[in-house]
Design a protein around this motif. Sequence first.
Motif, mmCIF file in Angstrom:
data_model
loop_
_atom_site.group_PDB
_atom_site.id
_atom_site.type_symbol
_atom_site.label_atom_id
_atom_site.label_comp_id
_atom_site.label_asym_id
_atom_site.label_seq_id
_atom_site.Cartn_x
_atom_site.Cartn_y
_atom_site.Cartn_z
ATOM 1 N N GLY A 15 0.835 -1.032 -0.126
ATOM 2 C CA GLY A 15 0.252 0.079 -0.060
ATOM 3 C C GLY A 15 0.768 1.485 -0.077
ATOM 4 N N SER A 18 2.914 1.679 -3.779
ATOM 5 C CA SER A 18 1.369 1.850 -4.469
ATOM 6 C C SER A 18 1.325 3.569 -4.655
ATOM 7 C CB SER A 18 0.390 1.341 -3.752
ATOM 8 O OG SER A 18 -1.164 1.884 -5.044
ATOM 9 N N ALA A 44 -4.312 4.335 -1.767
ATOM 10 C CA ALA A 44 -3.504 3.439 -1.376
ATOM 11 C C ALA A 44 -2.578 3.955 0.228
ATOM 12 C CB ALA A 44 -2.387 3.658 -2.580
ATOM 13 N N PHE A 163 -0.691 -1.822 -5.284
ATOM 14 C CA PHE A 163 -2.467 -1.985 -5.114
ATOM 15 C C PHE A 163 -2.629 -3.419 -4.729
ATOM 16 C CE2 PHE A 163 -6.810 -0.897 -4.895
ATOM 17 C CZ PHE A 163 -6.756 0.117 -3.539
#
Length: 176
Positions: A15, A18, A44, A163
Motif C-alpha cells: 500500500g 503503491s 493506497a 495496490f
Amino acid sequence: MEYVRDYAMYASVFGMFSFVWFGWAQENPRSSWRLYLGIASGIALIICLIGVYLSIKNWEEPSALAESSAFRNYLISFYAEFILGGAGAVVLIRKKRKAYVAPWIAFIVGIHFISLKSVFDDPSLWILAALMVAVSIIAIRVAPKLQVANSAITGIGAGTVLFGFAILGLIRFMSV
C-alpha cells in the motif's frame, strides 16, 4: 505462506509503495489524470494505514522473517535492490537519460520479488515480479505514444499492481 502478520505487512508495504508510485506518476502525466492519480494515492495510503494497524495488532503472531536465514536473505535482497536501483539511476542521470529512471527502478523492484518468493514461500511474488518487469518495459513504449513522461506510465502501472497486491494481502489476512 500462512503468517497472518506477513499478510498485514503486505497490505502495509505494498500500500505504501503503491502510494509512492502513484505520486511519482504525477511528474508529468496528462493534466486530466492528476485528480485520479491523487485519489489513487489517497486510497493506497488508506490501505497502507490499515495494514500498519493490523500489523501492530498482530505483532506477536509468527512471521516468515522470524527464521534467521529468511531474514538474512530478505536483507540481502533488499540491499541488492537498493544498491542496483540507486547505481543505475545515477548512471542514467549522468548519461542524461533521467526519463528512464522510473522504469529502471520498477524493473529492479520487480526482479527483487523473484528472490523474495523463497523468503516468504509465496509463489504469488513471482507474478508480482513479472508484472513489475512488464510495467517497466511497457512504460518505455507507451509513454512516448501518449506524450507523457515514462514515470507517468510506470507510476500508474506499478502503483496499480502494488495496490492489487496490497488488497490481496488484506484478503489473505482476513481468510487466515
